[in-house]
Design a protein around this motif. Sequence first.
Motif, mmCIF file in Angstrom:
data_model
loop_
_atom_site.group_PDB
_atom_site.id
_atom_site.type_symbol
_atom_site.label_atom_id
_atom_site.label_comp_id
_atom_site.label_asym_id
_atom_site.label_seq_id
_atom_site.Cartn_x
_atom_site.Cartn_y
_atom_site.Cartn_z
ATOM 1 N N ILE A 1 41.722 46.432 43.998
ATOM 2 C CA ILE A 1 41.000 46.948 42.828
ATOM 3 C C ILE A 1 40.113 48.127 43.220
ATOM 4 O O ILE A 1 40.066 49.145 42.517
ATOM 5 N N LYS A 2 39.434 48.003 44.335
ATOM 6 C CA LYS A 2 38.586 49.111 44.802
ATOM 7 C C LYS A 2 39.444 50.335 45.138
ATOM 8 O O LYS A 2 39.052 51.470 44.833
ATOM 9 N N ILE B 1 40.801 43.088 37.382
ATOM 10 C CA ILE B 1 39.864 42.085 37.908
ATOM 11 C C ILE B 1 40.283 40.694 37.437
ATOM 12 O O ILE B 1 40.429 39.772 38.249
ATOM 13 N N ASP B 2 40.473 40.536 36.130
ATOM 14 C CA ASP B 2 40.855 39.220 35.604
ATOM 15 C C ASP B 2 42.209 38.765 36.123
ATOM 16 O O ASP B 2 42.381 37.609 36.513
ATOM 17 N N LYS C 1 40.368 42.134 45.953
ATOM 18 C CA LYS C 1 39.185 42.991 45.822
ATOM 19 C C LYS C 1 39.474 44.378 46.395
ATOM 20 O O LYS C 1 39.135 45.392 45.793
ATOM 21 N N THR D 1 40.728 48.434 34.531
ATOM 22 C CA THR D 1 40.041 47.815 35.675
ATOM 23 C C THR D 1 39.646 46.378 35.354
ATOM 24 O O THR D 1 39.784 45.485 36.206
ATOM 25 N N ASN E 1 32.618 39.867 40.880
ATOM 26 C CA ASN E 1 33.723 39.073 40.335
ATOM 27 C C ASN E 1 34.535 38.368 41.409
ATOM 28 O O ASN E 1 35.294 37.450 41.107
ATOM 29 N N PHE E 2 34.389 38.797 42.646
ATOM 30 C CA PHE E 2 35.091 38.166 43.768
ATOM 31 C C PHE E 2 34.106 37.626 44.803
ATOM 32 O O PHE E 2 34.440 37.500 45.973
ATOM 33 N N VAL F 1 33.063 44.803 41.045
ATOM 34 C CA VAL F 1 34.219 44.157 41.680
ATOM 35 C C VAL F 1 33.739 43.076 42.640
ATOM 36 O O VAL F 1 34.244 41.950 42.627
ATOM 37 N N LEU G 1 31.937 42.823 30.788
ATOM 38 C CA LEU G 1 32.658 43.403 31.914
ATOM 39 C C LEU G 1 33.159 44.802 31.568
ATOM 40 O O LEU G 1 32.933 45.759 32.314
ATOM 41 N N TRP H 1 42.040 37.972 39.894
ATOM 42 C CA TRP H 1 41.254 36.755 40.109
ATOM 43 C C TRP H 1 42.082 35.531 39.708
ATOM 44 O O TRP H 1 42.125 34.538 40.438
#
Length: 193
Positions: free
Chosen positions: A178-179, A154-155, A175, A150, A88-89, A85, A126, A158
Motif C-alpha cells: 500500500i505504501k 487498505i480494507d 502494508k 487507497t 490500519n496495520f 496505513v 478513512l 487487511w
Amino acid sequence: MPKIGMEQVRRQQLIDATIDVVADVGLRGATINLISKKAGMSSGIISHYFGGKQALIEASVRFLLSKLKLETSPESPVGRLMKIVDLNFSNLQQADSCTKTWLCFWGESMHDNSLYRLQEVNKKRLVSNLRYSFKQLMPAERAAEEAEITAALIDGFWLRCALSRYNESKFDEAKRHIKNYINAVLENYSKHE
C-alpha cells in the motif's frame, strides 16, 4: 464507596473481555455471562456500566475504531498518508482477537443498523483522512479518487491477511504494498504535473 477511576478501568476490562469472547465464539455466541466471566465480574455489572450487551458490543467496536484515529498528525501530507496505513496495520489491528472481532462486526453490520452506522463512520473517516492528505498533493478530484482506491486497498489487504489466519509477515507485506502504491501515485503525478 467505589474508588475514583474504577468505573473507567472496569469498563475497559469489559470491553477487552468482549473482544476476546467475540473472537472465541462470535457475536451471537458472546453472552453476558461469558463476557462477565472472562472479565472476572458479575453479569449485572454489564447492565450497570453499559445498559446491556448491545451497548457493550458497540462500545467495543468504538474502542477498536478509536485506535485508528491519528493521535498526533505528522507535519507532511505524505507522512500522514503513511501513518494512516500504519494505524490500519498496527499490532492491535493484527491481533488474532481483533481480527476475529472485526470480521464478526463486519458480517453482523449487514444485519444490525447500529453496527452498520459505525461501519459507515469508519469507512467515511478513512476516506476523508486519506482525501485530506492527497488533496494537499494533487487536485481535489484526483485526490478523492486516490483516497477511495487507497481505502479499498487498505480494507482489501487487511481482510486477506486476517482471513489467512494471523500471519505477521503477510500484514507487513500488505502494508509495504500500500505504501508503495501511494509513493508510485505521488511520483507519477509529480512527473505529469
